[in-house]
Design a protein around this motif. Structure first.
Motif: not given
Length: 332
Positions: A293-318
């Motif tokens: 199972a994928l965890d929502e907190e870990a997913w949000n951490n992934l979005l933070d990592v991508m956002e920090s790298a400038g690779e995220l256009q918008e945050r996508v819900e799990l």
């Protein structure tokens, strides 16, 4: 007459048994083609599922191929060359950002941390400080890939600007990074196991830090497939997830030595002691997910990592790109 009757009954029983067994990985088994982004001890539970027959127990005939690189793996999935991809969850987000009509859905997580380690050419763990990276030559990973993004996320956490504070080399193919470091390129490098352990034994460097520990929980490597495949093959996806969960539990309840023994056929050129040390290192830092199972907190951490790298256009819900239904059923 009685003998003939018994013989006929015996033959009928054999035929029934043969039919039953054929449903457990025989000629009637459902074929599933997996494309893994690389071959690594990082994916030990996958090899355990194959070697211990967990897929066959579910009536699946799984074919594994290595499609080096996240971009190539995703291309293979989207084109139908493979049915399931084992790759970083960020690739499903990239496909979503491009407006795909048939989105790629994460359905079973395999690893829950970064699997790379920071290796120093001339330092040992006790002598290392993150400040030492400033002004150094750092052999990094591909831009936009999880190893590089998680690596940069960690560096920034320690007050290091990857683009300004060090010389970052990113123009080397993933498969050639270890060889480049071995030949003298860079003072530091990010490496997966078993390569990190191999280099330590050969005296080519020392592991001084873990990006897995530093960057936190992430849906780092996930089994994913197209939504259309799930719609047509729900039973197959469930059986696949069941097998993965069995393997995850097996790895958690067996010693590194036993896991190394199980996965050895997939690492024929790697010594047993290296496999053991690699598995042990990943187990100690909680890299292998205990549930698909994928965890929502870990997913949000992934979005933070991508956002920090400038690779995220918008945050996508799990829930938009992950389907935990199969994982939850497997665990039950």
């Amino acid at each position: 007459m009685l003998f003939k009757r018994i013989s006929v009954l015996g033959l009928a029983l054999v035929i029934l048994l043969a039919g039953a067994l054929s449903g457990c990985g025989g000629k009637d088994a459902k074929t599933v083609k997996i494309g893994e982004v690389t071959r690594s001890v990082f994916y030990a539970p996958q090899y355990v599922a194959l070697e211990k027959g967990f897929f066959k127990e579910e009536g699946l005939d799984v074919e594994l191929q290595t499609t080096a690189g996240g971009d190539k793996t995703m291309t293979a999935l989207l084109s139908g060359a493979i049915d399931v991809a084992l790759v970083g969850a960020e690739t499903s987000i990239y496909v979503f950002q491009q407006g795909a009509e048939d989105p790629v859905i994460n359905f079973a997580q395999l690893t829950q941390t970064d699997g790379t380690f920071l290796m120093a050419r001339d330092q040992e763990a006790g002598d290392f400080d993150w400040e030492d990276l400033k002004g150094s030559v750092f052999l990094g990973q591909r831009k936009g890939g999880m190893p590089q993004m998680a690596g940069e996320f960690t560096l920034k956490k320690h007050g290091i600007d990857p683009q300004a504070d060090l010389e970052l080399i990113q123009n080397i193919e993933f498969a050639n990074i270890a060889a480049a470091f071995a030949s003298g390129t860079g003072q530091y490098v990010q490496l997966f196991e078993p390569q990190a352990s191999i280099f330590e034994r050969e005296g080519k460097g020392h592991v001084v830090a873990s990006f897995g520990t530093e960057s936190g929980k992430l849906p780092y490597t996930v089994f994913m497939t197209k939504q259309s495949y799930i719609n047509k093959n729900k039973e197959t996806v469930q059986k696949f997830t069941n097998a993965i969960y069995k393997a995850q539990q097996w790895v958690q309840t067996h010693t590194p030595e036993e896991t190394a023994e199980a996965i050895a056929p997939y690492f024929k050129d790697t010594d047993k002691d290296i496999l053991v040390s690699s598995v042990k290192r990943y187990l100690e830092q909680g890299t292998y997910a205990e549930s698909p199972a994928l965890d929502e907190e870990a997913w949000n951490n992934l979005l933070d990592v991508m956002e920090s790298a400038g690779e995220l256009q918008e945050r996508v819900e799990l829930g938009k790109l992950a389907d935990n239904e199969f994982a939850e059923s497997a665990v039950k």
